[in-house]
Motif scaffolding. Structure first.
Motif, PDB file in Angstrom:
ATOM      1  N   SER A   1       0.815  -1.232   0.000  1.00 19.78           N
ATOM      2  CA  SER A   1       0.000   0.000   0.000  1.00 19.78           C
ATOM      3  C   SER A   1       0.839   1.268   0.000  1.00 19.78           C
ATOM      4  N   ARG A   2       1.928   1.262  -0.738  1.00 17.72           N
ATOM      5  CA  ARG A   2       2.798   2.442  -0.752  1.00 17.72           C
ATOM      6  C   ARG A   2       2.169   3.565  -1.569  1.00 17.72           C
ATOM      7  N   GLY A   3       2.392   4.801  -1.116  1.00 22.91           N
ATOM      8  CA  GLY A   3       1.971   5.956  -1.899  1.00 22.91           C
ATOM      9  C   GLY A   3       2.907   6.183  -3.069  1.00 22.91           C
ATOM     10  N   GLU A   4       2.496   6.993  -4.021  1.00 19.07           N
ATOM     11  CA  GLU A   4       3.290   7.253  -5.223  1.00 19.07           C
ATOM     12  C   GLU A   4       3.396   8.735  -5.529  1.00 19.07           C
ATOM     13  N   GLY A   5       3.205   9.561  -4.489  1.00 17.31           N
ATOM     14  CA  GLY A   5       3.215  11.003  -4.708  1.00 17.31           C
ATOM     15  C   GLY A   5       4.597  11.615  -4.703  1.00 17.31           C
ATOM     16  N   ARG A   6       5.091  11.960  -3.521  1.00 18.14           N
ATOM     17  CA  ARG A   6       6.356  12.694  -3.408  1.00 18.14           C
ATOM     18  C   ARG A   6       7.408  11.842  -2.707  1.00 18.14           C
ATOM     19  N   ALA A   7       8.651  11.918  -3.213  1.00 20.78           N
ATOM     20  CA  ALA A   7       9.775  11.193  -2.614  1.00 20.78           C
ATOM     21  C   ALA A   7      10.910  12.170  -2.321  1.00 20.78           C
ATOM     22  N   LEU A   8      11.763  11.777  -1.384  1.00 23.57           N
ATOM     23  CA  LEU A   8      12.956  12.549  -1.032  1.00 23.57           C
ATOM     24  C   LEU A   8      14.168  11.656  -1.151  1.00 23.57           C
ATOM     25  N   ASP A   9      15.161  12.109  -1.911  1.00 23.21           N
ATOM     26  CA  ASP A   9      16.414  11.375  -2.115  1.00 23.21           C
ATOM     27  C   ASP A   9      17.483  12.022  -1.251  1.00 23.21           C
ATOM     28  N   CYS A  10      17.841  11.356  -0.140  1.00 24.91           N
ATOM     29  CA  CYS A  10      18.820  11.916   0.803  1.00 24.91           C
ATOM     30  C   CYS A  10      20.236  11.508   0.419  1.00 24.91           C
ATOM     31  N   GLY A  11      21.188  12.447   0.520  1.00 32.02           N
ATOM     32  CA  GLY A  11      22.536  12.165   0.060  1.00 32.02           C
ATOM     33  C   GLY A  11      22.497  11.835  -1.420  1.00 32.02           C
ATOM     34  N   ALA A  12      21.783  12.665  -2.169  1.00 27.43           N
ATOM     35  CA  ALA A  12      21.423  12.343  -3.551  1.00 27.43           C
ATOM     36  C   ALA A  12      22.590  12.360  -4.515  1.00 27.43           C
ATOM     37  N   GLY A  13      23.711  12.960  -4.122  1.00 26.88           N
ATOM     38  CA  GLY A  13      24.848  13.007  -5.027  1.00 26.88           C
ATOM     39  C   GLY A  13      24.497  13.710  -6.320  1.00 26.88           C
ATOM     40  N   ILE A  14      24.752  13.057  -7.454  1.00 24.75           N
ATOM     41  CA  ILE A  14      24.476  13.638  -8.776  1.00 24.75           C
ATOM     42  C   ILE A  14      23.077  13.277  -9.280  1.00 24.75           C
TER      43      ILE A  14
ATOM     44  N   VAL B   1      14.296   8.145   0.799  1.00 31.16           N
ATOM     45  CA  VAL B   1      15.383   7.229   0.462  1.00 31.16           C
ATOM     46  C   VAL B   1      16.654   7.660   1.178  1.00 31.16           C
ATOM     47  N   ILE B   2      17.223   6.734   1.946  1.00 32.74           N
ATOM     48  CA  ILE B   2      18.517   6.967   2.609  1.00 32.74           C
ATOM     49  C   ILE B   2      19.405   5.800   2.213  1.00 32.74           C
ATOM     50  N   GLN B   3      20.224   6.012   1.188  1.00 31.84           N
ATOM     51  CA  GLN B   3      21.072   4.945   0.662  1.00 31.84           C
ATOM     52  C   GLN B   3      22.527   5.381   0.639  1.00 31.84           C
ATOM     53  N   TRP B   4      23.397   4.557   1.218  1.00 29.68           N
ATOM     54  CA  TRP B   4      24.826   4.842   1.279  1.00 29.68           C
ATOM     55  C   TRP B   4      25.086   6.267   1.769  1.00 29.68           C
ATOM     56  N   ALA B   5      24.307   6.690   2.731  1.00 27.36           N
ATOM     57  CA  ALA B   5      24.455   8.025   3.305  1.00 27.36           C
ATOM     58  C   ALA B   5      24.492   7.989   4.823  1.00 27.36           C
ATOM     59  N   ALA B   6      23.798   7.021   5.447  1.00 27.42           N
ATOM     60  CA  ALA B   6      23.736   6.956   6.910  1.00 27.42           C
ATOM     61  C   ALA B   6      25.050   6.520   7.534  1.00 27.42           C
TER      62      ALA B   6
END
Length: 260
Positions: free
Chosen positions: A93-106, A169-174
């Motif tokens: 049941s995930r939403g599909e509206g807005r996402a945040l990319d943390c430590g987004a790099g390029i 999204v928190i990937q390879w940043a924490a």
């Protein structure tokens, strides 16, 4: 910070109690994480020798390319994106509206994954040249009609979310966060989630119970046990978890978590 996988350096076996031991790439040994953070706290965290200052200096020297942000291992990009997409699509049941990319790099993950799944994607990245490259990479209109929202030049521990998100999204940043800031960050992003929102957390995972400090870029690789202790402190629960399957044997294991 930004994104990169790690070679499979082994940390010593940790204690079997709730206390988690660790070591550093320079040979230091810590009986527990508190011992590490006490030592780290003796320096201003943002000074040249401080925990965050060293990380920022490291990333300022990295070229703003896919190969650069992946630590010279551009060949893992396709499998990384493929398995992340399958994992995110499977979240109930995930939403599909807005996402945040943390430590987004390029903007690697935003461009190749998030804009296919979410209507609007915000990017957060502390290194100016990385964020500038992301703006160039994402300047063309997306064929799906999805769009980039805000570009935030800041780090997670300094960010106060202004939007509500269906995915953070928190990937390879924490790995660059202190334990206390890890808890703070996950608490604040928990509060920024919509009713159908998730935190997608993907990170290097120590094969032992102990942690490993990389002194080159001031980062900390934790174990699954360590992550779950911090999740508990932050008040988030694991809905789904899985290891990255298609992955080189010489790199550290990578684990994905869907958090509510």
């Amino acid at each position: 910070m930004s994104h990169l996988p790690r070679t499979g350096k082994r940390a010593p076996k940790g204690a079997k109690s709730k206390t988690i031991a660790g070591s550093s790439t320079e040979g230091a040994v810590y009986q527990n994480a508190e011992e590490l953070w006490k030592q780290v706290g003796e320096e201003d965290l943002y000074s040249d020798k401080g925990w965050y200052g060293k990380s920022l200096q490291y990333w300022e020297k990295i070229p703003p390319t896919v190969n650069g942000v992946l630590g010279g291992m551009e060949h893992v990009h396709d499998s990384d994106i493929k398995e992340s997409e399958a994992f995110i699509r499977s979240l109930p049941s995930r939403g599909e509206g807005r996402a945040l990319d943390c430590g987004a790099g390029i903007g690697r993950i935003t461009r190749h994954l998030l804009l296919r799944l979410y209507s609007v994607v915000d990017l957060l990245e502390p290194v100016g040249k990385m964020l500038d490259q992301a703006k160039l990479e994402l300047s063309a209109p997306d064929s799906s009609g999805h769009q980039v929202g805000h570009f935030y030049q800041t780090s997670m521990e300094k960010h106060t979310p202004e939007e509500k998100y269906d995915l953070v999204v928190i990937q390879w940043a924490a790995i660059y966060l202190t334990d206390d800031d890890f808890v703070k960050v996950f608490k604040q992003y928990k509060e920024s989630l919509t009713e159908n929102g998730y935190i997608f957390f993907k990170e290097n995972c120590s094969s032992q119970e102990s942690f490993l400090v990389d002194c080159d870029d001031s980062s900390l690789t934790r174990s699954d046990k360590h992550y779950k202790q911090l999740f508990e402190r932050a008040g988030v629960r694991v809905v789904k978890e899985a290891f990255q399957k298609d992955w080189p044997n010489n790199l550290m294991k990578v684990k994905m978590y869907g958090l509510k």
